[in-house]
Design a protein around this motif. Sequence first.
Motif, PDB file in Angstrom:
ATOM      1  N   PRO A  14      65.773 109.266  86.114  1.00 54.22           N
ATOM      2  CA  PRO A  14      67.128 109.783  85.864  1.00 54.22           C
ATOM      3  C   PRO A  14      68.202 108.702  85.860  1.00 54.22           C
ATOM      4  O   PRO A  14      69.337 108.986  85.470  1.00 54.22           O
ATOM      5  CB  PRO A  14      67.330 110.763  87.018  1.00 54.22           C
ATOM      6  N   THR A  15      67.878 107.501  86.324  1.00 51.84           N
ATOM      7  CA  THR A  15      68.891 106.440  86.407  1.00 51.84           C
ATOM      8  C   THR A  15      68.987 105.687  85.095  1.00 51.84           C
ATOM      9  O   THR A  15      68.180 105.865  84.179  1.00 51.84           O
ATOM     10  CB  THR A  15      68.561 105.476  87.546  1.00 51.84           C
ATOM     11  N   GLU A  16      69.991 104.823  85.014  1.00 51.07           N
ATOM     12  CA  GLU A  16      70.206 104.045  83.794  1.00 51.07           C
ATOM     13  C   GLU A  16      69.444 102.729  83.806  1.00 51.07           C
ATOM     14  O   GLU A  16      69.434 102.008  82.794  1.00 51.07           O
ATOM     15  CB  GLU A  16      71.697 103.762  83.616  1.00 51.07           C
ATOM     16  N   THR A  17      68.796 102.386  84.916  1.00 50.44           N
ATOM     17  CA  THR A  17      68.072 101.120  85.009  1.00 50.44           C
ATOM     18  C   THR A  17      66.572 101.371  85.039  1.00 50.44           C
ATOM     19  O   THR A  17      66.101 102.430  85.435  1.00 50.44           O
ATOM     20  CB  THR A  17      68.473 100.357  86.280  1.00 50.44           C
ATOM     21  N   GLU A  18      65.815 100.369  84.611  1.00 50.39           N
ATOM     22  CA  GLU A  18      64.350 100.469  84.607  1.00 50.39           C
ATOM     23  C   GLU A  18      63.828 100.612  86.036  1.00 50.39           C
ATOM     24  O   GLU A  18      64.323  99.970  86.956  1.00 50.39           O
ATOM     25  CB  GLU A  18      63.764  99.217  83.938  1.00 50.39           C
ATOM     26  N   ARG A  19      62.806 101.478  86.221  1.00 52.18           N
ATOM     27  CA  ARG A  19      62.240 101.710  87.538  1.00 52.18           C
ATOM     28  C   ARG A  19      60.734 101.466  87.497  1.00 52.18           C
ATOM     29  O   ARG A  19      60.053 101.873  86.546  1.00 52.18           O
ATOM     30  CB  ARG A  19      62.496 103.158  88.002  1.00 52.18           C
ATOM     31  N   THR A  20      60.213 100.846  88.557  1.00 52.38           N
ATOM     32  CA  THR A  20      58.769 100.666  88.734  1.00 52.38           C
ATOM     33  C   THR A  20      58.382 101.338  90.037  1.00 52.38           C
ATOM     34  O   THR A  20      58.936 101.032  91.097  1.00 52.38           O
ATOM     35  CB  THR A  20      58.388  99.186  88.775  1.00 52.38           C
ATOM     36  N   VAL A  21      57.421 102.266  89.964  1.00 51.35           N
ATOM     37  CA  VAL A  21      57.038 103.039  91.142  1.00 51.35           C
ATOM     38  C   VAL A  21      55.528 103.069  91.259  1.00 51.35           C
ATOM     39  O   VAL A  21      54.785 102.859  90.296  1.00 51.35           O
ATOM     40  CB  VAL A  21      57.586 104.482  91.059  1.00 51.35           C
ATOM     41  N   GLU A  22      55.057 103.346  92.492  1.00 59.80           N
ATOM     42  CA  GLU A  22      53.638 103.552  92.757  1.00 59.80           C
ATOM     43  C   GLU A  22      53.362 105.044  92.723  1.00 59.80           C
ATOM     44  O   GLU A  22      53.930 105.816  93.490  1.00 59.80           O
ATOM     45  CB  GLU A  22      53.252 102.970  94.123  1.00 59.80           C
ATOM     46  N   LEU A  23      52.474 105.447  91.802  1.00 61.24           N
ATOM     47  CA  LEU A  23      52.163 106.852  91.606  1.00 61.24           C
ATOM     48  C   LEU A  23      50.773 107.136  92.151  1.00 61.24           C
ATOM     49  O   LEU A  23      49.812 106.410  91.833  1.00 61.24           O
ATOM     50  CB  LEU A  23      52.225 107.188  90.115  1.00 61.24           C
ATOM     51  N   ALA A  24      50.619 108.172  92.996  1.00 63.41           N
ATOM     52  CA  ALA A  24      49.322 108.543  93.575  1.00 63.41           C
ATOM     53  C   ALA A  24      49.108 110.036  93.368  1.00 63.41           C
ATOM     54  O   ALA A  24      50.022 110.829  93.556  1.00 63.41           O
ATOM     55  CB  ALA A  24      49.272 108.209  95.064  1.00 63.41           C
ATOM     56  N   VAL A  25      47.850 110.406  92.956  1.00 65.71           N
ATOM     57  CA  VAL A  25      47.505 111.794  92.679  1.00 65.71           C
ATOM     58  C   VAL A  25      46.294 112.178  93.513  1.00 65.71           C
ATOM     59  O   VAL A  25      45.325 111.405  93.609  1.00 65.71           O
ATOM     60  CB  VAL A  25      47.231 112.017  91.180  1.00 65.71           C
ATOM     61  N   ASP A  26      46.343 113.377  94.107  1.00 67.96           N
ATOM     62  CA  ASP A  26      45.216 113.896  94.873  1.00 67.96           C
ATOM     63  C   ASP A  26      44.908 115.301  94.377  1.00 67.96           C
ATOM     64  O   ASP A  26      45.812 116.149  94.305  1.00 67.96           O
ATOM     65  CB  ASP A  26      45.540 113.927  96.365  1.00 67.96           C
ATOM     66  N   VAL A  27      43.610 115.549  94.014  1.00 66.31           N
ATOM     67  CA  VAL A  27      43.160 116.852  93.544  1.00 66.31           C
ATOM     68  C   VAL A  27      42.087 117.345  94.504  1.00 66.31           C
ATOM     69  O   VAL A  27      41.074 116.662  94.717  1.00 66.31           O
ATOM     70  CB  VAL A  27      42.600 116.784  92.114  1.00 66.31           C
ATOM     71  N   ASP A  28      42.290 118.529  95.111  1.00 69.63           N
ATOM     72  CA  ASP A  28      41.309 119.084  96.041  1.00 69.63           C
ATOM     73  C   ASP A  28      39.965 119.265  95.351  1.00 69.63           C
ATOM     74  O   ASP A  28      39.886 119.825  94.241  1.00 69.63           O
ATOM     75  CB  ASP A  28      41.780 120.437  96.567  1.00 69.63           C
ATOM     76  N   GLY A  29      38.894 118.786  95.990  1.00 71.67           N
ATOM     77  CA  GLY A  29      37.545 118.974  95.465  1.00 71.67           C
ATOM     78  C   GLY A  29      37.166 118.027  94.371  1.00 71.67           C
ATOM     79  O   GLY A  29      36.099 118.202  93.766  1.00 71.67           O
ATOM     80  N   CYS A  30      37.999 117.033  94.079  1.00 73.69           N
ATOM     81  CA  CYS A  30      37.695 116.067  93.010  1.00 73.69           C
ATOM     82  C   CYS A  30      37.899 114.643  93.509  1.00 73.69           C
ATOM     83  O   CYS A  30      38.702 114.384  94.414  1.00 73.69           O
ATOM     84  CB  CYS A  30      38.580 116.295  91.794  1.00 73.69           C
ATOM     85  N   SER A  31      37.165 113.716  92.875  1.00 75.29           N
ATOM     86  CA  SER A  31      37.384 112.284  93.089  1.00 75.29           C
ATOM     87  C   SER A  31      37.947 111.696  91.812  1.00 75.29           C
ATOM     88  O   SER A  31      37.390 111.908  90.718  1.00 75.29           O
ATOM     89  CB  SER A  31      36.072 111.577  93.449  1.00 75.29           C
ATOM     90  N   LEU A  32      39.075 110.977  91.956  1.00 76.99           N
ATOM     91  CA  LEU A  32      39.723 110.340  90.815  1.00 76.99           C
ATOM     92  C   LEU A  32      39.489 108.845  90.864  1.00 76.99           C
ATOM     93  O   LEU A  32      39.484 108.234  91.945  1.00 76.99           O
ATOM     94  CB  LEU A  32      41.227 110.627  90.827  1.00 76.99           C
TER      95      LEU A  32
END
Length: 982
Positions: free
Chosen positions: A291-309
């Motif tokens: 939503p900001t006007e500047t470039e953003r770098t973030v760490e994204l993590a996903v967890d799904v029950d019963g699955c390995s990613l």
Amino acid sequence: MTDGYRQVGSFESDAPSAVGVGSDVIAFGLGDRVTLVSSRERTAIDHGEPIVDLAVGDRLLVLSPETLTAYSLDGDRVWSHDAGDAYAVAGVESRECCGVLDADALRFVEVASGRERFSADRPRPGTPDDAFLATPTGFVIATWSFLTAVDGDGEVAFDRDLSAVVRSVGACDGTVVAALQSDRLVGLDRGNGEDRWRTELDARQVAPVGEESVLVSAADGVLDVGADGTTETVPDLPTGDVYATVGGAVVCSVRDGTIATYVPDRDRVGVELLTDSVGVGGTVDVEVSNPTETERTVELAVDVDGCSLSPAERTVTVDGEGSGVADFPVASVRREGRADVTVAVDGTEAGSGTVEVEDAASGGLAVETALHTTRIDDGVAEIGVTVENVGGVPFDAVRLLETGTESTDIAPGDAWEGTVTRPYEPDTRVSVGLEVARGDRRREYAPTCTLPSLPTIDASVERDALRATVTVADDVPVSDRLVVEMPGAGRVRSPVTIDGDELLLLVPQYESGVARIALDALDAEERVRVPGNGTFTTPSSNGGRDRDRPRSSRETERSNRSPDSTESMTADTSPPSTAGASEADPSPARGSDRNRSNEASEDRNRSSESPNDQNRRSSSTTERERTASSRSEEGPSLSATRRAPERAPGVGHAVRDRIAVENEGGPVESVEVALDDDARVALGRLDGGETASVDRFVAAGENAELTLPSAAVEADESVVGEVDAERLPVNDDSVGVLATVDPTDGTLTATFENGTDRRCRVTGVDPGPDGGRASLSAAVDAGASASVSTAVDERPAPGDAVPVSFWVESDGKERRIDVLAAADDDAGVGGTAGGSARDEPSLRPGISPDTQVAGEYSSVVLAFENDGGAPLADVSVVADGDPIDSMFYSPARRELVEPGDRIEHYVDLESGHAEPSFEVTVSYAVDGTEREYVARASGPAVDDEAAWTDDHLNAWSLDRVGAATVSPDVPSQLSTPLRSED
């Protein structure tokens, strides 16, 4: 407030005993410590005493039992003063005074020094459950269903009855926001109390303050409610009690033993789950927006029950005001079915959702599971379990792990169902372990569901009954023992099953006090104060002898009672309040001193009343005491006190005349009270410090005064004290009632003389008294009179005075009038409302049950019955008035109406009239003599046919205009026998 929040801290604690809100800090009372929470830190102040309430202004104000203490916001104690019986404190920044509240008064205390500047009497007594709130201009108090605003000078800005118990209250931008127990949220103008908006919302709690809006905790989440009534959901805050600082910089959520702190997150990265279903080799796709006007770098993590990613974490760079998609491949599946997905940004949860997980190696094995609560029996929830085979291959077995219950050969498209039980804990999430087998493959599932919310009990006092509605959640049947506790009637436990939406109870009232409706095995109950069943009811707490209390405590109690308490027999059926003393309570003697601030408050309150209100106040009459004493050193020391109002409320209105005898010396073996009119009652032995009372009801006939005879107190056959006779003026601007009962057949005839300036209607009668209400309908114009007739069950002796209660409605408010009727052999000769003398044949008018004035098509069905002994010829009925739909109307005509026969005449009405009325001209001939009379039909209308009830039907009436009424012949004064209250 703001659209987004992020959590910055939390800590476990017991439920706080008090909460105070400031501009940038929130204070919690936890045991004997105060914990201050800001956006950056949490500090504690050791107060050392239990905490009753908190307020945060220029200083931290801590109310403990009988003590009010001020601290600096750094934790330094500034002052501490006595607080008496106060149970609430409120304040805001930059205000010189805080408010300290007890049951009877609001005290204004200087924040800087702790000195009390002044106090103001409350309009009605309160309880520790009152909501108390400081605003920029004053204070707001919520007691039961009443909402009162007091300005900075102690003047009442408004005093509103909201018709439902106030659960919680808050304020923002000139609006007071109140959450009602009737599942309504109301916004009122802070200055005059007028409604700004109302909305249907099951609001549990309102944050105390806000700038342009306040946070509201509702059944389905937290909402942001604006001063104009607009609402927005706040998904980032969990359900629970919510508190925000004035500007919204800090928000605290209190739930399940945890206090969590949130701050606005105006620069938060947004995430959205894009995948609906996935299997091995597929990807879980997440869209990331900046939503900001500047470039953003973030760490994204996903967890799904019963699955390995693999991988389960990615570093994502998103351009300013842009978005991108990150994918997370599924490496393996441990459990099929619907799975929860959690997405975190920089280690903080930012979003969630669900996906359908499929195992490509299972040969098309697909399972859908579901749980639902089927019923709740005595605190135990029965949960239905469903396992459906939605794939293309059969299941060899389905097993319920905790019970071992098993079913085999579940074909594709078939389902297996079972049940388990759990202790019922409302809104708790429960799970069940399942195993599905096919060949040598076994998979476990743990479906979940949330148990229904606790049944709600809403109770209110309506006329002579307590009305309670027990509502169950999600239409789940509930079986339990219903507990009903009514003052004067004890406790009853009855098994009930609520199989549907709700259970409605109507319980008769007996005595005043607090009633309780509860479900025995569940933590569901409601308490409501009931005012008792009329003034003829025997007092439950103060009647009879008082043996145990010392005289000093009785004198203290007497001095504390309101000078406006009354022994008048007129009772209002508006919502109950705890104001005023009970019938048996004595008030201060006429010559006692009064506090000047109380007198000033009374003068201010009365100056704001209309003349009609002042008339009603004067008719409500102030009780006064007249005392005669005998205190010789050798003989008995007895005092006699007469307690009666200063004036009678109206002609025929019953007034209680009570004489209390108190022994302030040694025991006396024989005490009697004798009135000047030969009435006498023996009280027997009266020990030292003991009080006994006698009373009777008296009423005026048509005289302008009511005489209370003198009384003598005799001790051991010697007169030791006397009470002088009194003459009470009778209020002539009220609704007077002259009533008689025929001892031979029990016919009750009453003539109502309307001395007010408003039209009224007689709506009901209790001829018992307390024998149950029967409906009546007779309109009485201002300055006019009308008569009604009914019957009593008992046959009084000629000359007796019979207690009877009537209900009279005026200006939308109904009140109860208790009167005395004279037992007279010649009773009943007067005309009846809408009828004629007994020897005059006529068409008696009435309203047919087929009447329905609702919606677009409304009809009033007029019924005319020949109640005479001769046939009536050339009968004509013609209606005329604005509400009549002239397009469809035509008069009614009959050549002949035999005795006992009747005519029904339909009159169609146009919509848009709230209280339609019209005139009807009735003409007929008897033995060649033409006669004519005019009647007026009037009653309520509703907009929706579904809203039409029997109450609306009973409110319709057809009354003769100008019909002669003959007032019953009653004595100049009536009285019941003198009785002892022992």
